[in-house]
Each structure stands twice: as structure tokens, then as C-alpha cells.
Design a protein around this motif. Sequence first.
Motif, mmCIF file in Angstrom:
data_model
loop_
_atom_site.group_PDB
_atom_site.id
_atom_site.type_symbol
_atom_site.label_atom_id
_atom_site.label_comp_id
_atom_site.label_asym_id
_atom_site.label_seq_id
_atom_site.Cartn_x
_atom_site.Cartn_y
_atom_site.Cartn_z
ATOM 1 N N GLU A 153 -77.729 51.391 -83.828
ATOM 2 C CA GLU A 153 -76.896 52.529 -84.213
ATOM 3 C C GLU A 153 -77.651 53.838 -84.006
ATOM 4 N N ASN B 93 -76.527 42.617 -88.458
ATOM 5 C CA ASN B 93 -75.143 43.064 -88.610
ATOM 6 C C ASN B 93 -74.529 42.624 -89.925
ATOM 7 N N VAL C 243 -82.804 55.410 -82.784
ATOM 8 C CA VAL C 243 -81.736 54.534 -83.264
ATOM 9 C C VAL C 243 -82.259 53.702 -84.433
ATOM 10 N N SER D 29 -72.556 53.003 -81.970
ATOM 11 C CA SER D 29 -73.399 51.812 -82.084
ATOM 12 C C SER D 29 -73.108 50.801 -80.981
ATOM 13 N N LEU E 277 -76.989 45.030 -84.977
ATOM 14 C CA LEU E 277 -76.328 46.308 -84.722
ATOM 15 C C LEU E 277 -77.390 47.363 -84.433
ATOM 16 N N ARG F 179 -70.564 46.032 -88.160
ATOM 17 C CA ARG F 179 -69.805 46.422 -86.973
ATOM 18 C C ARG F 179 -68.311 46.527 -87.296
ATOM 19 N N LEU G 191 -76.733 54.478 -75.850
ATOM 20 C CA LEU G 191 -77.046 55.232 -77.059
ATOM 21 C C LEU G 191 -78.155 56.242 -76.818
#
Length: 328
Positions: free
Chosen positions: A196, A161, A156, A134, A194, A118, A152
Motif C-alpha cells: 500500500e 492481508n 509503501v 494498493s 497487501l 483488500r 505504486l
Amino acid sequence: MKKNIALVTGGFSGEAVISYKTAVTINNNLDREKFNVYRVDIRTDGWFYELADGRTLEIDKNDFSLQVDNQKTKFDAIFIALHGTPGEDGKLQGYFDTLKIPYTSCDAATSAITFNKRYTTAVAAFSGLYVAKSVLLIKNSIGSPDEVMQQLKFPVFVKPNNGGSSIGMSKVNDPSDELGIAIEKAFKEDDQVLVEEMISGREFTIGVFKTGGNIIALPVTEVISKKDFFDYEAKYEGASTEVTPAEIDEVTADKIRDAAKEIYRVFNCRGVVRIDFIYNEKEKQPYMLEINTIPGQSEASIVPQQVKAMGWSLKEFYTKLVEEALIS
């Protein structure tokens, strides 16, 4: 006069096996005419050096020295070959900074930032580099699958993280029945997860290093995964094909090389790092995925492939890394 180099390997995480494979390649290719090489294992039960006769000696952590037959050996530089914590997250680097012993990797601050995906994407985005959108989830804190779905677009990627080697990573196409499972899987590896957005395109990776004050990009590699994405199995268990140098036009290659060198500069990297990208064909731009500050160095790993494609031997390459550390 030969320099004393400690090749540090081992580790406390699941990446210890990868660290040992990396150390074997580096150890086999460090120039013994220029360096006295001491392989040091950092383990949960201590920090050790094993002599040729089988004796195991403990490193003095007060000054990172070694006592062999009443003779004290101090090290001129450290070659860090330890993936995960504490070799890739800045902990060892901070220790060596305190002792004023140079080392071959990024400094403590850069290592800590790049170990946190991140923070890495935040710094990159602030610097105008292309990164995916993200959301960060923190265990026992605010954040839920509903938050991800609102912010989002799917598909994904869900990943721990902190850490490397794509351990605990998943691709989620359908949030209705896959997202919660993927988040739970990632939380088993880290307290922060995370999520994303997926960037469509071809995956490329490139090593970058500095020598003589110049930032040099190695040849680009394309990673073609036999799976849906480049996870641990694809990276280390043969479920991917790597093409070095990548079969791409020079305009695309230049964009990837230029982005990689800019990332190296922005993050104030040192030593060799490997930067992963997705090249979005529609936008004609490379999107940064992550920065690996201690990239794998087994004989089959990507950086050694790229070094050989550039026309260098690994002995030449590792000599350059050590010499750069000594003058930094």
C-alpha cells in the motif's frame, strides 16, 4: 432478571495474549447487578469455563450452553473479546447467528470483509471514501515485486492481508533491496500480502459505536509513533505516544468523526469498532487505513482512553454495548 452473558476470549493465533488482556478489562467492568458473567476460553483443545472452585467445564457446542451441577445455563448474549481468528474474522459470528444468540460485535459478513484489508479498501473506495492505492499479492500466484514497483509510488507499507495487530508489517522506502524481504516477511503470516502506498500526514484513530439506534463517535486520539510507523511494537510494547483527545482544530476533528461514522454506516458495523486514519494535510482529508472490529480493551488501550475522555465509565459503556446487542 439478570441476563446471562458469555465473555468469549482465548484464540488460536499470536493475538491470544492481547485477547486475554482485553477480556480482563471487560470482565472487571461488566455490571454484575445487571449481568451474570461467564468467561469462556476458546482454545485449540476445546471451549471451557472455569468455576471459582477451579473446576473446568466444557461448553456444549451444539447450543453453546454450560452444564453446572446438573443445571443447564444458556446465554442471552455473547461479549466477544477474541482478537484474530475466529473472533474477528466472522467465524464465531456465523456460529452464533446459526444459534440465534446475539453478540456485541459486527456480524459475520462485515467481520469477514473488514478482516481482509483488500476487501475493506475496495468497499471503502467504491463508497467514495479516501483510501491509499494498493496492490494485492497472492502466494504461488501471479504477482511480484516488479508489479508493485510498476503500479505504486514509494515508500509503501507491506502487510499481511488478513489479520490484525500489525504483525508482519514493514515499511519499504527503497524497492531495490527492501521490498522482497518485506514481502517474504508478510507471507510468513498470510497467503495474501497487501502493498500500500504511504499517505503522508498525522495518524489518528477513533472508536465508533451504536446505542439506541444512534452512531456515536468517541473522542479522537492521535498516535505518535517513536518508530517509523505504528507496528506491533508501537501498539503493544510502548513504542508510541497516544494523545486523547487529540490536539487538533474542530474542523479537522469533525472531518475525522464524520468519516468514521460514515464508514460505520457503509460497512453496517455493530458494537464498538476502532477506525485508523492518516490525515493528509495537503488535501485536508482523512484517509482510512483499517477497521478494527474487535479493538483492544486493556486499561491502557485506545478505546478505554476515549470512553473516559468522553466522561463515561467503562461500566456504562459496556452496559450500552450489551443492551444494544440484546435489542438488535
